[in-house]
Design a protein around this motif. Structure first.
Motif, mmCIF file in Angstrom:
data_model
loop_
_atom_site.group_PDB
_atom_site.id
_atom_site.type_symbol
_atom_site.label_atom_id
_atom_site.label_comp_id
_atom_site.label_asym_id
_atom_site.label_seq_id
_atom_site.Cartn_x
_atom_site.Cartn_y
_atom_site.Cartn_z
ATOM 1 N N ALA B 366 4.092 9.762 1.967
ATOM 2 C CA ALA B 366 3.138 9.409 0.758
ATOM 3 C C ALA B 366 2.377 8.094 1.353
ATOM 4 O O ALA B 366 1.241 8.150 0.925
ATOM 5 N N VAL B 367 3.004 6.980 1.812
ATOM 6 C CA VAL B 367 2.345 5.863 2.111
ATOM 7 C C VAL B 367 0.980 6.193 2.998
ATOM 8 O O VAL B 367 -0.001 5.717 2.889
ATOM 9 N N ARG B 368 1.324 6.981 4.048
ATOM 10 C CA ARG B 368 0.496 7.221 5.181
ATOM 11 C C ARG B 368 -0.917 8.062 4.542
ATOM 12 O O ARG B 368 -1.808 7.860 4.693
ATOM 13 N N ILE B 369 -0.432 8.930 3.583
ATOM 14 C CA ILE B 369 -1.423 9.875 2.959
ATOM 15 C C ILE B 369 -2.424 9.164 1.992
ATOM 16 O O ILE B 369 -3.692 9.247 2.206
ATOM 17 N N ASN B 370 -1.733 8.064 1.306
ATOM 18 C CA ASN B 370 -2.498 7.252 0.493
ATOM 19 C C ASN B 370 -3.316 6.126 1.328
ATOM 20 O O ASN B 370 -4.485 5.637 0.752
ATOM 21 N N ALA B 371 -2.735 5.759 2.458
ATOM 22 C CA ALA B 371 -3.548 4.748 3.203
ATOM 23 C C ALA B 371 -4.711 5.310 3.787
ATOM 24 O O ALA B 371 -5.099 4.739 4.634
ATOM 25 N N ALA B 418 -7.852 16.484 -0.081
ATOM 26 C CA ALA B 418 -8.818 15.463 0.091
ATOM 27 C C ALA B 418 -8.235 14.256 0.935
ATOM 28 O O ALA B 418 -8.687 13.823 2.052
ATOM 29 N N LYS B 419 -7.022 13.724 0.613
ATOM 30 C CA LYS B 419 -6.381 12.592 1.202
ATOM 31 C C LYS B 419 -5.804 13.134 2.480
ATOM 32 O O LYS B 419 -5.462 12.074 3.327
ATOM 33 N N LEU B 420 -5.371 14.390 2.685
ATOM 34 C CA LEU B 420 -4.861 14.654 3.933
ATOM 35 C C LEU B 420 -5.952 14.567 5.206
ATOM 36 O O LEU B 420 -5.709 14.659 6.350
ATOM 37 N N GLN B 421 -7.236 14.448 4.799
ATOM 38 C CA GLN B 421 -8.131 14.257 5.720
ATOM 39 C C GLN B 421 -8.349 12.948 6.358
ATOM 40 O O GLN B 421 -8.432 12.019 5.345
ATOM 41 N N PRO B 422 -8.016 12.614 7.644
ATOM 42 C CA PRO B 422 -8.047 11.005 7.809
ATOM 43 C C PRO B 422 -9.367 10.539 7.542
ATOM 44 O O PRO B 422 -10.335 11.292 7.833
#
Ligand code: FMN
Ligand code: SF4
Ligand code: FES
Lengths: 233, 430
Positions: B366-371, B418-422
C-alpha cells in the motif's frame, strides 16, 4: 576479470566520489531520539531462568529471521544424536552443550550470569503473599509491584517468576504486552517527557497508533485532523 | 461524551430503551422500567427453557461475527466441567466506535441481567465483565450497579432464591486492539500476554482456565435479557428475518457523529441520514468504511445495502466494531486503505507468520502504491498475498486485515490502476 584493465578501480573510485557528494547522514542521538516502532516492547536480550541458564530452546527462529544472519546457533536433537547448527561459528557456540543438557532435564549454571540491579525484595514478597502466589493473578501482581517500586525491576520480575512458578519468559512477555506497565523508573520517563526535543505531549506507542488512525479517518471525512501526539518511551 | 443520535419515533429500542434514565445506576427506577423481569422469567423457565427462548429468537452475536448465541450456550452447557464462566466482552477494541461503552454507561443493568441469564442457562457461577480501562465512567456505573443488584438478590450468593450462586466482577483491561478478540481477552483475564489461540476448541468448550466459557458481546447479553422479558416472537418482529433485533452503530460523516440503535437490515443510507451525513438532496459520500479498522471500503452505489451480517459479508465488508464512516468527496480511498492496513499491521499480535509478516507486507504494498513507486507485480502480489493470509491466518484479525485493500481493488479499480502506473522518475537533482 574485466576486459578493460582498471575498470574495477574506476568503478570503485566512482562510488567513493558519489558518496562524497551525497548528503551526510548523522544520527544526533541522544539529542534526537531514534525512531522506533510504536510496538517496540523493550529490551532485546536472551532471558535467564532462575538457575542462571539462558532460556533458549535452540529453535533457530531468531537466527532464521535475522536479515543479516548475525546469529549463530548450535544445538543437539532431543536424543542427543545430531549436532545441528545455523550461522557462522564464532557466536553463540556455547549454546550447543547447554541445550543438550537442558533437554536431558538438567540445568547448567551460566558463568556469564550475574544478578540484575539488586533491590529489596521484601515488597514483592508481600505482594506475592497477598496474591496467594497465584500465577492467574499475574496482572494484579505486576500492577502492585509497579506501584511499590515505581517500575518493574528485573530482579522483581525474577522473584515473581520464582514465587508463582510461572516461567520468567511468560512473566516478562506479559509485562511487556500491557501498556501501563513499564521497565524504567518513572523519573527517567519524566525527564524524557519534558526534554526540549520531545515536548510535553509525549504519547505511548498505542496512543500514537490510535491517534494516527483517528486523524486519518477525520481526514477522509473531510474534517481537519487533530495534530498527532509526539512519541514517548 | 459520545452523542446519542435521535432515531425515528417508531423504531424499537431493546438496547437503549432505558438510556434516557436520569441516573442509570438507580436500581428501583430500572426495575420499574422492566429490568430483571427477564431474569425472573428465565429462572421460572429453568435453564433449558431460557436457552430455548434465546434460540427461538434467533439472536446472533453483536461482537462482529454474528455467531448464533444459542449454539454457544448449548455447547458450554453440554460440555462436562466442574465450573463454567460467562465473560461479557465490553472491551470496544475500535477507538472509533464507542457503542459498547455507551451501552454500559446508559444501562448497566441491562448488561448485568444478560450476564445473569447466560450464567443461569449454562450453569456458570462466576462471570466477568471486561471493560476498557480508559472508560472510567462505564466502570464506575457498572460497579455501582453490581453492588445494588447484589444487595437486591438479583446476583450474589442466592440468585432470586433459586439456590444458585453467581459472582459478577468488573475487570478493567488495557492493551492492544487484539484484546477484543475472544481468545485474547481470555488470556488477559488469565494474566497472560495477549495472543490468540487456535480454534477449535472454542472457548465454549475450553475457555477461561480451561473451563467452558461463554464470551459474549455486552449488546448480545442485553438483548438476551430483552428477549426473555418480551418473548422471542417480539424480537423476531424486529430487524430482518436472517438477523432479527437491533444493534448499536457509531456513525461518522461530514454532518456529525454519534451512536444510534438501528434494526438490523436498515439500509446504510438510512443510517447515514441519522447524522445528516447524507442529506436527501446533498451529494453522496464518495466511499463508506464499514466495520472499523479492518472494514471494507464500499462505493456510494452500495448505499442501499442492508446493514446486516450476511449482506455486508457479501458486499466485502463486515459489521465488525459497529463503525460506519462516510468519507467526503475529496477522500483518497487508496490512502484510506493504507491507513487502515497500517493500523491492522501495527496491532497484529506477532504470533504467526501471516499475522507478523503478512500484514506488514500488505502495508508495504500500500505504501509503495501511494508513494508512486509500485512494482509491476504489486497488483498480483496483493491478490495472492491476501488469499494466502486469509487461508493461513490463525485468528480473524489478519484475515480481515486484507479487506481494506481487497475492497478497494474490487470497487475502486480505476483509481487503484491509476496509482499502479509508476510515476516518471523526477529529474535527478543537480
Ligand atoms: C481483532 C478482533 C477484535 C475484536 N474486538 C471485539 C470487541 O472489541 N468487542 C467484542 O465484543 N468482540 C470483539 N471481537 C469479536 C470477539 O472475538 C467475539 O467474537 C465476540 O466477543 C463474541 O461475542 P458475540 O457472539 O456476542 O458477538 C473481536 C474480534 C477480533 C478478531
Ligand atoms: S528464537 Fe530460538 S534461539 Fe531465539 S531466543 Fe527463542 S529459542 Fe532461543
Ligand atoms: S493477530 Fe496475530 S495471530 Fe491474529
Amino acid at each position: 576479470m574485466s576486459l578493460i584493465p582498471g575498470l574495477g578501480l574506476v568503478k570503485g573510485m566512482a562510488l567513493t566520489l558519489r558518496r562524497f557528494f551525497q548528503p551526510k547522514v548523522t544520527n544526533l542521538w541522544p539529542e534526537v531520539p531514534a525512531e522506533i516502532s510504536p510496538k517496540f516492547r523493550g529490551r532485546l536480550q536472551l532471558l535467564y531462568d532462575e538457575h542462571g541458564t539462558l532460556k533458549c530452546e535452540t529453535c533457530f527462529q531468531c537466527a532464521q529471521a535475522c536479515p543479516i544472519e548475525c546469529i549463530d546457533m548450535g544445538g543437539m536433537d532431543t536424543k542427543g544424536r545430531y549436532a545441528v547448527h545455523w550461522g557462522a561459528s564464532e557466536t553463540y557456540g556455547e549454546r550447543r552443550e547447554e541445550s543438550a543438557l537442558r533437554r536431558a532435564g538438567r540445568t547448567v549454571p551460566d558463568v556469564a550470569y550475574e544478578h540484575w540491579s539488586p533491590i529489596d525484595l521484601g515488597q514483592v514478597d508481600a505482594i506475592l503473599h497477598e496474591a496467594d502466589h497465584d500465577p492467574k493473578r499475574m496482572l494484579e501482581i505486576l500492577g502492585a509491584t509497579q506501584e511499590a517500586y515505581g517500575y518493574l525491576p528485573v530482579a522483581a520480575l525474577k522473584r515473581i517468576s520464582f514465587g508463582t512458578g510461572a516461567w520468567y519468559a511468560m512473566v516478562y512477555g506479559t509485562a511487556t504486552y500491557y501498556d501501563h506497565l513499564r521497565f524504567q523508573p518513572p523519573s527517567q520517563a519524566t525527564a524524557a517527557t519534558s526534554s526540549p526535543t520531545r515536548g510535553p505531549a509525549a504519547a505511548t506507542g498505542r496512543e500514537r497508533i490510535e491517534a494516527d488512525y483517528l486523524s486519518g479517518l477525520d481526514g477522509a471525512i473531510g474534517r481537519a485532523p487533530k495534530p498527532r501526539p509526539k512519541r514517548a518511551n | 461524551m459520545t452523542n446519542l443520535l435521535k432515531t425515528p419515533a417508531g423504531w424499537p429500542r431493546p438496547l437503549l430503551g432505558r438510556a434516557s434514565a436520569k441516573d442509570p445506576t438507580d436500581l428501583d427506577a430500572a426495575v420499574k422500567a422492566g429490568a430483571f423481569d427477564g431474569l425472573k422469567k428465565a429462572v421460572k423457565l429453568a435453564p433449558a427453557g431460557a436457552l430455548a427462548e434465546v434460540r427461538a429468537a434467533g439472536l446472533r452475536g453483536r461482537g462482529g461475527a454474528g455467531f448464533l448465541t444459542a449454539d454457544k450456550w448449548q455447547l458450554a452447557a453440554a460440555t462436562p466441567a466442574d465450573r463454567r464462566y460467562v465473560v461479557a466482552n465490553g472491551y470496544g477494541a475500535d477507538p472509533a466506535a464507542r457503542t459498547d461503552a455507551v451501552l454500559l454507561e446508559r444501562d448497566p443493568y441491562g448488561v448485568i441481567e444478560g450476564v445473569a441469564i447466560a450464567a443461569w442457562a449454562i450453569g456458570a457461577d462466576s462471570a466477568i465483565i471486561a471493560v476498557r480501562a480508559t472508560e472510567t465512567e462505564a466502570i464506575r456505573r457498572l460497579e455501582a450497579a453490581l453492588g445494588a443488584a447484589e444487595e437486591a438478590g438479583f446476583i450474589g450468593s442466592d440468585v432470586l432464591d433459586s439456590g444458585r450462586e453467581l459472582n459478577v466482577e468488573v475487570r478493567p483491561v488495557q492493551g492492544a486492539y487484539m484484546l477484543g478478540e475472544e481468545t485474547v481477552l481470555l488470556k488477559a483475564l488469565e494474566g497472560k500476554r495477549g495472543q490468540p489461540e487456535q480454534r477449535p476448541p472454542h472457548p465454549a468448550e475450553r475457555g477461561l482456565f480451561g473451563r467452558p466459557t461463554v464470551v459474549q458481546n455486552v449488546q448480545t447479553l442485553a438483548l438476551a435479557a430483552w428477549i426473555l422479558r418480551e418473548g422471542a416472537a417480539a424480537f423476531r418482529a424486529i430487524g430482518s428475518p436472517g438477523a432479527p433485533g437491533t444493534i448499536l452503530v457509531h456513525v461518522r460523516g461530514a454532518g456529525g457523529a454519534g451512536v444510534a440503535e438501528v434494526p438490523l437490515g436498515t439500509t446504510i443510507r438510512t443510517i447515514l441520514g441519522l447524522v445528516g451525513a447524507k442529506a436527501p438532496a446533498g451529494p453522496d459520500p464518495k466511499a463508506l468504511l464499514v466495520g472499523g479498522p479492518s472494514g471494507g471500503i464500499l462505493p456510494a452505489d452500495l448505499l442501499d445495502t442492508p446493514y446486516s451480517f450476511d449482506e455486508l459479508r457479501a458486499a466485502g465488508a463486515h459489521i465488525g466494531s459497529g463503525s460506519i464512516v462516510a468519507t467526503g468527496p475529496q477522500a483518497d480511498v487508496v490512502e484510506l486503505a493504507e491507513l487502515l492496513t497500517r493500523f491492522c499491521a501495527s496491532e497484529a499480535c506477532g504470533k504467526t507468520i501471516p499475522c507478523r509478516i503478512g500484514t506488514r507486507r500488505l502495508e508495504e504494498i500500500a505504501v509503495r502504491i501511494n508513494a508512486g513507486t509500485p512494482r509491476p507485480t504489486d497488483a498480483d502480489l496483493l491478490t495472492d498475498l491476501s488469499a494466502d493470509i486469509v487461508a493461513s491466518g490463525l485468528c480473524d484479525h489478519e484475515r480481515l486485515a486484507t479487506l481494506p485493500l481487497t475492497s478497494v481493488m474490487r470497487y475502486f479499480r480505476p483509481e487503484l490502476d491509476a496509482k499502479l502506473q509508476p510515476v516518471a522518475e523526477p529529474a535527478a537533482a543537480h
